[in-house]
Every structure is written in C-alpha cells, then in structure tokens.
Design a protein around this motif. Structure first.
Motif, mmCIF file in Angstrom:
data_model
loop_
_atom_site.group_PDB
_atom_site.id
_atom_site.type_symbol
_atom_site.label_atom_id
_atom_site.label_comp_id
_atom_site.label_asym_id
_atom_site.label_seq_id
_atom_site.Cartn_x
_atom_site.Cartn_y
_atom_site.Cartn_z
ATOM 1 N N LEU A 75 -18.858 97.948 -56.926
ATOM 2 C CA LEU A 75 -18.319 98.294 -58.238
ATOM 3 C C LEU A 75 -19.432 98.459 -59.272
ATOM 4 C CD1 LEU A 75 -15.238 95.980 -58.202
ATOM 5 C CD2 LEU A 75 -15.174 98.460 -58.419
ATOM 6 N N PHE A 76 -20.585 97.858 -59.028
ATOM 7 C CA PHE A 76 -21.717 97.980 -59.939
ATOM 8 C C PHE A 76 -22.700 99.032 -59.466
ATOM 9 C CE2 PHE A 76 -19.974 93.835 -60.525
ATOM 10 C CZ PHE A 76 -20.006 93.674 -61.897
ATOM 11 N N ALA A 77 -22.835 99.149 -58.156
ATOM 12 C CA ALA A 77 -23.853 100.023 -57.591
ATOM 13 C C ALA A 77 -23.347 100.550 -56.249
ATOM 14 C CB ALA A 77 -25.152 99.242 -57.410
ATOM 15 N N PRO A 78 -22.482 101.598 -56.286
ATOM 16 C CA PRO A 78 -21.880 102.074 -55.034
ATOM 17 C C PRO A 78 -22.902 102.543 -54.005
ATOM 18 C CG PRO A 78 -20.908 103.184 -56.946
ATOM 19 C CD PRO A 78 -22.045 102.359 -57.451
ATOM 20 N N GLN A 79 -24.071 102.994 -54.475
ATOM 21 C CA GLN A 79 -25.068 103.500 -53.541
ATOM 22 C C GLN A 79 -26.043 102.421 -53.072
ATOM 23 O OE1 GLN A 79 -24.296 106.038 -56.140
ATOM 24 N NE2 GLN A 79 -23.003 106.710 -54.445
ATOM 25 N N THR A 97 -18.516 99.261 -49.108
ATOM 26 C CA THR A 97 -17.231 99.920 -49.338
ATOM 27 C C THR A 97 -16.569 99.251 -50.528
ATOM 28 O OG1 THR A 97 -16.511 98.522 -47.504
ATOM 29 C CG2 THR A 97 -16.498 100.890 -47.122
ATOM 30 N N LEU A 98 -15.927 100.035 -51.353
ATOM 31 C CA LEU A 98 -15.261 99.481 -52.531
ATOM 32 C C LEU A 98 -14.125 98.559 -52.117
ATOM 33 C CD1 LEU A 98 -15.034 102.714 -54.669
ATOM 34 C CD2 LEU A 98 -16.211 100.634 -55.365
ATOM 35 N N GLU A 130 -12.981 112.238 -56.935
ATOM 36 C CA GLU A 130 -14.134 113.135 -57.034
ATOM 37 C C GLU A 130 -15.430 112.350 -57.245
ATOM 38 O OE1 GLU A 130 -12.904 115.890 -60.055
ATOM 39 O OE2 GLU A 130 -11.545 116.941 -58.695
ATOM 40 N N GLY A 131 -15.615 111.328 -56.455
ATOM 41 C CA GLY A 131 -16.856 110.561 -56.489
ATOM 42 C C GLY A 131 -16.949 109.539 -57.602
ATOM 43 N N GLU A 132 -15.937 109.504 -58.465
ATOM 44 C CA GLU A 132 -15.956 108.568 -59.587
ATOM 45 C C GLU A 132 -15.063 107.361 -59.244
ATOM 46 O OE1 GLU A 132 -15.322 109.604 -64.123
ATOM 47 O OE2 GLU A 132 -13.387 109.224 -63.170
ATOM 48 N N THR A 133 -15.580 106.165 -59.509
ATOM 49 C CA THR A 133 -14.778 104.969 -59.274
ATOM 50 C C THR A 133 -13.810 104.772 -60.429
ATOM 51 O OG1 THR A 133 -16.647 103.972 -58.136
ATOM 52 C CG2 THR A 133 -14.897 102.484 -58.826
ATOM 53 N N ARG A 134 -12.546 104.487 -60.104
ATOM 54 C CA ARG A 134 -11.544 104.248 -61.143
ATOM 55 C C ARG A 134 -10.863 102.910 -60.930
ATOM 56 N NH1 ARG A 134 -8.566 110.045 -62.190
ATOM 57 N NH2 ARG A 134 -10.426 111.029 -63.055
ATOM 58 N N LYS A 142 -2.541 101.322 -66.651
ATOM 59 C CA LYS A 142 -3.385 102.447 -67.050
ATOM 60 C C LYS A 142 -4.624 102.496 -66.155
ATOM 61 C CE LYS A 142 -2.188 102.643 -71.986
ATOM 62 N NZ LYS A 142 -1.059 103.521 -71.769
ATOM 63 N N THR A 143 -5.122 103.735 -65.954
ATOM 64 C CA THR A 143 -6.295 103.937 -65.103
ATOM 65 C C THR A 143 -7.498 104.304 -65.968
ATOM 66 O OG1 THR A 143 -4.875 104.675 -63.314
ATOM 67 C CG2 THR A 143 -7.195 105.288 -63.158
ATOM 68 N N PHE A 144 -8.632 103.700 -65.671
ATOM 69 C CA PHE A 144 -9.856 103.917 -66.448
ATOM 70 C C PHE A 144 -11.023 104.242 -65.520
ATOM 71 C CE2 PHE A 144 -7.243 100.640 -68.387
ATOM 72 C CZ PHE A 144 -7.045 101.137 -69.669
ATOM 73 N N PRO A 145 -11.934 105.138 -65.954
ATOM 74 C CA PRO A 145 -13.174 105.285 -65.189
ATOM 75 C C PRO A 145 -13.927 103.954 -65.228
ATOM 76 C CG PRO A 145 -12.990 106.984 -66.898
ATOM 77 C CD PRO A 145 -11.909 105.987 -67.148
ATOM 78 N N ARG A 146 -14.570 103.614 -64.141
ATOM 79 C CA ARG A 146 -15.273 102.332 -64.040
ATOM 80 C C ARG A 146 -16.212 102.077 -65.220
ATOM 81 N NH1 ARG A 146 -18.015 98.842 -65.022
ATOM 82 N NH2 ARG A 146 -19.618 97.835 -63.791
ATOM 83 N N GLN A 147 -16.944 103.131 -65.671
ATOM 84 C CA GLN A 147 -17.958 102.904 -66.710
ATOM 85 C C GLN A 147 -17.369 102.565 -68.068
ATOM 86 O OE1 GLN A 147 -17.640 105.689 -64.936
ATOM 87 N NE2 GLN A 147 -17.804 107.531 -66.185
ATOM 88 N N LEU A 148 -16.051 102.797 -68.251
ATOM 89 C CA LEU A 148 -15.411 102.412 -69.521
ATOM 90 C C LEU A 148 -14.928 100.968 -69.506
ATOM 91 C CD1 LEU A 148 -13.245 105.467 -70.613
ATOM 92 C CD2 LEU A 148 -15.547 104.819 -71.333
#
Ligand SMILES: [Zn+2]
Length: 152
Positions: A75-79, A97-98, A130-134, A142-148
C-alpha cells in the motif's frame, strides 16, 4: 558514485526492503514501527537506482516480515521487493501483492464519514484500477485513490 555502494551495510539475517520510491521510506518506518523492535535498522534514502532514478532501502537485522506485513507494504510501495537474508545471502525475493482489506492504518478523507468521531477502526477495501491503487471505505462506501488517503 562510490558512496552509494558503501552507504548500506550488509546484514547477516533479516529483511531488506528494496525499490521503495524515494521519500516513502520514512512512512514505512513509521507505519511498521520498525524502530520499536529493538533491532538494528539501516535506512538509505535517495540512493541511485537504474530502474527508478532514486529509491529508499530499509534493512532490518534479525526480523523476517510475514506475508501479511509484506502485503501491507504494497500500500506504500507497490513496486518494492522484500528480500529475506540468511548468512548474508538473499534466500528469497518476494514480490508484493496488495491486501484485500486494510484496517487501522488509514484515515477516511470524507469529513462526513461515520468512522470519524466514533470509536471504530478505519477499514478499507483495496482494489486497483488502471495501475492505480484505490481504497473503498467500509463505513461511507466512497472510493478514493490511495494517494488521497492519509495515514492515521
Ligand atoms: Zn469513510
């Protein structure tokens, strides 16, 4: 370039978290309470990386992360990669894996969410789009992009 080679000391047994995006190393140290284990933790910030430009590395002597903890790291560093070290050698390289859900770590950005002001732990369902963690909040749905979503 010599200082990049020398800046991190080898460990005999433990865990090396590599390929952390530069700047995320501190958040990981804090979230995983890595400084409270009483073991030696070595951190390298802004090391040069052929793949990433610059990266952070964390080495933890004597501690092996379980899969649950390793996946929380995603969740902090997927790669990031988690290397298990024994006798100074990498014995296992783990891709992350998330996790499906995450509790307690993050705070819901929705000011009207029922998780605020209630004695409950935050809880989110994790997905990728699309490659973005939510993260979808269990309470307000409600759904938020991880960085928010900020850490508690
Ligand atoms: Zn919420």
């Amino acid at each position: 370039m010599k200082q990049n080679v020398l800046s991190i000391e080898a460990i005999e047994t433990g865990t090396v978290i590599d390929h952390i995006p530069a700047g995320q190393g501190l958040a990981i140290l804090r979230q995983f309470k890595l400084l409270h284990h009483g073991t030696a933790v070595t951190v390298g910030f802004n090391l040069s990386s052929r793949q990433m430009g610059s990266k952070d590395i964390i080495k933890i002597a004597g501690i092996m992360l379980d899969d649950h903890a390793a996946n929380r790291l995603a969740l902090f560093a997927p790669q990031a990669t988690v290397n298990d070290i024994e006798a100074f050698k990498v014995v296992r390289k783990r891709a992350l894996t998330l996790p499906q859900t995450i509790s307690e770590v993050f705070c819901c950005p929705n000011g009207n969410c029922a998780s605020h002001g209630e004695p409950v732990n935050s809880r989110f369902y994790v997905s990728t789009h699309e490659g973005e963690t939510r993260l979808r909040c269990h309470y307000c749905e409600k759904t938020f992009p991880r960085q928010l979503v900020t850490e508690v």
